[in-house]
Design a protein around this motif. Structure first.
Motif, short mmCIF file in Angstrom:
data_model
loop_
_atom_site.label_atom_id
_atom_site.label_comp_id
_atom_site.label_asym_id
_atom_site.label_seq_id
_atom_site.Cartn_x
_atom_site.Cartn_y
_atom_site.Cartn_z
N LEU A 5 0.84 -1.19 0.00
CA LEU A 5 0.00 0.00 0.00
C LEU A 5 0.88 1.24 0.00
O LEU A 5 2.10 1.16 0.19
CB LEU A 5 -0.90 0.03 1.24
CG LEU A 5 -1.86 -1.13 1.49
CD1 LEU A 5 -2.23 -1.19 2.96
CD2 LEU A 5 -3.12 -0.95 0.65
N SER A 6 0.24 2.39 -0.18
CA SER A 6 0.89 3.67 0.07
C SER A 6 -0.03 4.47 0.98
O SER A 6 -1.24 4.54 0.73
CB SER A 6 1.12 4.44 -1.23
OG SER A 6 2.03 3.76 -2.06
N TYR A 7 0.54 5.02 2.04
CA TYR A 7 -0.23 5.82 2.98
C TYR A 7 0.24 7.27 2.87
O TYR A 7 1.38 7.59 3.24
CB TYR A 7 -0.05 5.29 4.41
CG TYR A 7 -0.61 6.23 5.46
CD1 TYR A 7 -1.99 6.41 5.56
CD2 TYR A 7 0.22 6.94 6.31
CE1 TYR A 7 -2.51 7.28 6.50
CE2 TYR A 7 -0.29 7.80 7.25
CZ TYR A 7 -1.66 7.97 7.34
OH TYR A 7 -2.18 8.84 8.27
N TYR A 93 -12.55 0.59 2.84
CA TYR A 93 -12.42 0.79 1.40
C TYR A 93 -13.07 -0.41 0.71
O TYR A 93 -12.52 -1.51 0.71
CB TYR A 93 -10.96 0.90 1.00
CG TYR A 93 -10.30 2.22 1.40
CD1 TYR A 93 -9.79 3.09 0.43
CD2 TYR A 93 -10.18 2.59 2.73
CE1 TYR A 93 -9.18 4.28 0.79
CE2 TYR A 93 -9.58 3.78 3.10
CZ TYR A 93 -9.08 4.63 2.12
OH TYR A 93 -8.48 5.81 2.48
N GLU A 96 -12.68 -0.52 -5.64
CA GLU A 96 -11.35 -0.13 -6.12
C GLU A 96 -11.28 1.36 -6.44
O GLU A 96 -10.20 1.97 -6.37
CB GLU A 96 -10.95 -0.97 -7.32
CG GLU A 96 -11.85 -0.85 -8.53
CD GLU A 96 -11.41 -1.78 -9.67
OE1 GLU A 96 -10.20 -2.02 -9.80
OE2 GLU A 96 -12.30 -2.27 -10.40
N TYR A 99 -9.83 4.22 -3.73
CA TYR A 99 -8.43 4.60 -3.58
C TYR A 99 -8.05 5.79 -4.46
O TYR A 99 -7.01 6.42 -4.23
CB TYR A 99 -7.52 3.41 -3.92
CG TYR A 99 -7.67 2.26 -2.96
CD1 TYR A 99 -6.96 2.22 -1.76
CD2 TYR A 99 -8.55 1.20 -3.24
CE1 TYR A 99 -7.10 1.17 -0.88
CE2 TYR A 99 -8.69 0.15 -2.36
CZ TYR A 99 -7.97 0.14 -1.17
OH TYR A 99 -8.13 -0.91 -0.29
N ASP A 100 -8.86 6.13 -5.46
CA ASP A 100 -8.54 7.21 -6.39
C ASP A 100 -9.19 8.54 -6.00
O ASP A 100 -9.03 9.53 -6.71
CB ASP A 100 -9.00 6.84 -7.81
CG ASP A 100 -8.31 5.59 -8.33
OD1 ASP A 100 -7.13 5.40 -7.99
OD2 ASP A 100 -8.96 4.81 -9.05
N LYS A 107 -3.45 4.26 -1.05
CA LYS A 107 -3.39 3.75 -2.41
C LYS A 107 -3.09 2.26 -2.32
O LYS A 107 -2.21 1.85 -1.54
CB LYS A 107 -2.29 4.45 -3.22
CG LYS A 107 -2.50 5.94 -3.43
CD LYS A 107 -3.72 6.23 -4.31
CE LYS A 107 -3.86 7.71 -4.56
NZ LYS A 107 -5.09 8.02 -5.35
N ASN A 109 -1.68 -1.10 -4.06
CA ASN A 109 -0.81 -1.55 -5.15
C ASN A 109 -1.11 -2.99 -5.53
O ASN A 109 -1.56 -3.28 -6.62
CB ASN A 109 0.65 -1.36 -4.77
CG ASN A 109 1.00 0.11 -4.53
OD1 ASN A 109 0.54 0.99 -5.25
ND2 ASN A 109 1.77 0.38 -3.49
#
Length: 380
Positions: A5-7, A93, A96, A99-100, A107, A109
């Motif tokens: 993921l990205s935080y 969440y 999909e 996340y955008d 985000k 991955n």
């Protein structure tokens, strides 16, 4: 299971070793049976800023991975908690697209899987497992007594209001609406109920939903899941997320539901809501006010696949005696903090009415919230 993921732009990897077991049971009058169980059901870690990121593991135990390998685009349910030390409120969440959105903290991955041994598991328990922020009961209390933080009840001291009314307490669960289009042929019925002034948002009786379900079953009931636009999403039903099957993506995968006709939640754009009977917002003002506030959020993409996870304490305030009917209370509805209507007498926990958007859409709350517990899953 490794989740990348990205935080807020910072890479974050969560590694989980899923343990599998077999539970045997003997129910009086039935034959002896066995079933797979798995753990941990939800695992989370603390960020450097003190927030929490949690991941639901898939129900992979008992799955024939040679015949049904995990899809390359598997998308687990991921949660963000503003306070890693207090998981009474989280944001799930569930699409999909979530996340955008501008409001998204995360985000996604990818999630990958590899075989693990008992040695791998023991090593993980001594290292990564210690980062887990999910409050845990002892193994004995979890398995033998059902003690679980998300379930509540006897997990907490008797003096804690989350332990009150053991038979009617509500577990921590994720709640959201689905925005469902109304067919042209049904709009005359909707227009007849539209209040004077034709407000953009207005409250409709449940009877409107029931009539639409009867007249248009292919749109408002189980048939809806076979519509390519929804791809097995079923408005007004219990989401399948709690089963640990992942999120159904636009690719038609992302999940592990092998029955092509079964419900596979995830394609619908859920809109999160919370209620003033929810913990930790609930207070004794409810005992005299007898009005429940429902807050729905849509700004900055909040209407693109999120749900709010909290514990509804409705029974504590309005249905303390199971032998008596619940208290009838009013419900105020806000969208992005703007009052859109008041429902004078609601029966049971909020929301009672549906939300109408002009004469074109009906917002249906998930009939049963997505609970953060499962009969076959454990936290450890």
């Amino acid at each position: 299971m490794t989740v990348d993921l990205s935080y807020i732009g910072t890479p974050l990897t969560i590694s989980i070793v899923i343990s599998c077991g077999v539970q045997t049971r003997q129910i009086l009058g039935e034959g002896r049976s066995a079933r797979y169980i798995w753990a941990p059901y939800i695992f989370g870690e603390r960020t450097e800023t003190g927030e929490g990121i949690l991941v639901q593991t898939p129900n992979i135990c008992g799955r024939d991975l040679a015949e049904h390998p995990m899809p390359d685009d598997f998308l687990p349910v991921v949660f963000w908690a503003p306070d890693a030390g207090n998981l009474e409120f989280m944001v799930a969440y569930l699409n999909e697209q979530a996340y955008d959105q501008p409001i998204a903290k995360l985000k996604f991955n990818r999630a990958t899987f590899a075989p693990a041994t008992k040695v791998d598991y023991d090593s993980w328990k001594l290292t990564e497992w210690k980062k887990n922020i999910v409050p845990l009961a002892t193994r004995h209390d979890e398995y033998s007594k059902g003690h679980n933080f998300f379930q509540g009840g006897e997990f907490f001291p008797r003096s804690d209001r989350r332990s009150l009314h053991r038979l009617v307490f509500s577990p921590l669960a994720c709640r959201a609406y689905l925005r469902v289009p109304i067919p042209e042929s049904a709009r005359s019925r909707i227009q007849a109920a539209w209040p004077v002034g034709k407000p953009h948002f207005w409250l409709g009786a449940r009877s409107i939903q029931e009539e639409l379900e009867k007249q248009y079953p292919q749109i408002f009931t189980g048939y809806r899941r076979l519509d390519p636009n929804w791809d097995r999403e079923m408005p007004g039903a219990l989401p399948s997320f709690y089963e640990g099957v992942g999120v159904n993506r636009a690719s038609g995968l992302g999940h592990i539901v092998t029955n092509k006709l079964a419900v596979a939640s995830g394609r619908g754009l859920r809109i999160p809501y919370r209620v003033s009977t929810g913990y930790p917002w609930a207070s004794d003002r409810l005992l005299t006010d007898h009005m429940i506030d429902v807050h729905v959020d849509t700004k900055d993409g909040a209407d693109h696949g999120f749900a709010y996870c909290f514990r509804d304490m409705y029974a504590t305030y309005f249905h303390p005696d199971l032998n008596q009917p619940p208290t009838s209370v009013g419900q105020r509805f806000y969208i992005d903090n703007q009052l859109i209507g008041v429902w004078p007498k609601g029966q049971g926990s909020a929301p009672t009415p549906v939300i109408m958007e002009d004469d074109k859409y009906i917002w249906l709350a998930d009939r049963s919230a997505f609970p953060l517990t499962h009969e076959l899953a454990r936290m450890q």
